[in-house]
Design an enzyme around this catalytic site. Sequence first.
Site, short mmCIF file in Angstrom:
data_model
loop_
_atom_site.label_atom_id
_atom_site.label_comp_id
_atom_site.label_asym_id
_atom_site.label_seq_id
_atom_site.Cartn_x
_atom_site.Cartn_y
_atom_site.Cartn_z
N GLU A 197 1.90 1.63 -10.00
CA GLU A 197 3.31 1.28 -10.19
C GLU A 197 3.45 -0.21 -10.45
OE1 GLU A 197 4.98 2.82 -6.50
OE2 GLU A 197 4.76 0.88 -5.52
N HIS B 218 1.08 -7.29 6.23
CA HIS B 218 1.86 -6.05 6.19
C HIS B 218 2.37 -5.61 7.56
CE1 HIS B 218 0.78 -5.88 2.07
NE2 HIS B 218 -0.47 -5.54 2.29
N ARG C 76 9.40 9.32 11.10
CA ARG C 76 9.36 9.20 12.58
C ARG C 76 10.33 8.10 12.99
NH1 ARG C 76 7.02 4.24 12.41
NH2 ARG C 76 5.56 3.98 10.71
P1 ADP Z 1 1.27 1.42 3.39
O1 ADP Z 1 1.72 2.81 3.59
O2 ADP Z 1 -0.22 1.28 3.23
O3 ADP Z 1 1.84 0.45 4.37
P2 ADP Z 1 3.26 0.64 1.39
O4 ADP Z 1 3.52 1.43 0.18
O5 ADP Z 1 4.26 0.67 2.47
O6 ADP Z 1 1.79 1.02 1.93
O7 ADP Z 1 3.01 -0.85 0.98
C1 ADP Z 1 2.61 -1.81 1.93
C2 ADP Z 1 3.00 -3.20 1.47
O8 ADP Z 1 2.38 -3.54 0.23
C3 ADP Z 1 4.48 -3.36 1.21
O9 ADP Z 1 5.19 -3.64 2.39
C4 ADP Z 1 4.49 -4.52 0.25
O10 ADP Z 1 4.30 -5.73 0.96
C5 ADP Z 1 3.25 -4.28 -0.59
N1 ADP Z 1 3.57 -3.51 -1.81
C6 ADP Z 1 3.45 -2.17 -1.96
N2 ADP Z 1 3.87 -1.77 -3.19
C7 ADP Z 1 4.25 -2.88 -3.84
C8 ADP Z 1 4.76 -3.14 -5.17
N3 ADP Z 1 4.95 -2.17 -6.05
N4 ADP Z 1 5.07 -4.42 -5.47
C9 ADP Z 1 4.88 -5.42 -4.57
N5 ADP Z 1 4.38 -5.25 -3.34
C10 ADP Z 1 4.06 -4.00 -2.97
#
Ligand code: ADP
Length: 454
Positions: free
Chosen positions: A200, A235, A292
């Site tokens: 993405e 994160h 959750r």
């Molecule tokens: P996980 O389930 O591993 O925590 P997430 O999809 O919640 O994965 O993404 C974790 C972090 O990665 C997000 O909080 C953000 O900081 C970064 N991130 C994820 N997707 C994007 C994106 N498309 N653009 C910028 N940062 C992203």
Amino acid sequence: MFKRVLIANRGEIALRIIRACRELGIEAVCVYSSADKGGPWLEQADRAICIGPGPSKESYLKIERIIAAAEVSHAEAIHPGYGFLSENAHFAEVCRASGFEFIGPSPEAMNALGDKVNCKRLARKTGTPVFPGTEDAIEDIEEAVKVAAEIQYPVIVKARAGGGGRGMRVARDEAELRTGIESARQEAAAAFGDGGVYVEKFLENARHFEVQTIGDKHGHAVHLYERDCSSQRRHQKLIEEAPAPGVDPKKRDRVCESAATLIREAKYSGAATVEFLMDRQQNFYMLEVNTRVQVEHPVTEMITGVDIVKTGIRVAAGEELPFTQKDIHINGHAIEVRINAEDPDRGFMPQAGLIETYAAPGGPGVRIDSHARAGYRIPPNYDSMIGKLIVHAPDRATCIERLKGALREFKIGPVKTTIPLHLKLLDHPDFRAGSHDIHYVERWLKEIAVTAKV
Ligand code: ADP
């Protein structure tokens, strides 16, 4: 309503659930590992059952022992809290098959929203804004290369089963994309047993905006507005607040309503959080859904007056949501800081050991959700969060000042905590202006590390 609930968790969230049970006239049974023997929250439970040794794999993650404890204690329902088994659809299934109500979504709803690709597909249908990118997990690298060229670099490769930031790779050109897909696949297969990845658009300088939702088993679902959790390190969220500062009210309503629609369409019952990233123009892109109750749920409770944990138990027992969307209003501002037993001056090294001093703050609008106290020995086995300080005030500026005062009152020792770090972050100009993004904490930590060396 249930007579007896088993809590398959520990620490502050176990205590939070015990408190909710007590108000509902429910007996609370806790399970614990031998590393948690004597844990202060266990004193508040009606019964506590040891289910194994310290390592979570041998206790809090051991499904058959939790089910056995529910059987011997004649519990009717199981509350998973957050972490551990809370997002494990197999566990929800086993609870159901064993005749216990799982306090949370059905395994079907959990799968529909917990799997990132399924969730994105449903979100497209319900009009919840998603990142542009591949429709599905990538089968063919050439297809991913084509999509990346369309949406333009930078892009991010993510694991469909992802969690904890693993299995993600940012790619700024085609070569990086090709190697990124390969390595993300390997990492995801090793970490989650599922090598499916998708691509993405990667957003620079985003803010983390998440919508609290809650549904019942009668087809109702509402949102409880949003939280801004942009203060993160690796994160991990450090500070969470509600509402998100400076967001256009119309855009907020639209995205919050789209989140409620998403969980309604998934026939979701219980608390869920729909996470988004927000860009500078206040466009929203869904990240994932957490199926959750979350660590940061108290800030939403403070501004809406809704008890999320109690409501989650009620809907699991089959009650209808006791409110509709028009009953939900934002009242003032709330900020939560996570008190972690970590030493920010030494790379955030976790601090196990005895808490000798523990003096908690008080005053109007100050709430502490913590299982810690003087004499409590923090075991080395689990995460380092020993509590949360939540402050509520009529507006954001007052809230920040009130929180700083409370942090100064809060004395914990000799273990090191994140209290001094929070005092500095709350004075960071970007945070104060509400113009911070998800990288400001790490940028600032790097800056001060450089200054310290000079
Ligand atoms: P996980 O389930 O591993 O925590 P997430 O999809 O919640 O994965 O993404 C974790 C972090 O990665 C997000 O909080 C953000 O900081 C970064 N991130 C994820 N997707 C994007 C994106 N498309 N653009 C910028 N940062 C992203």
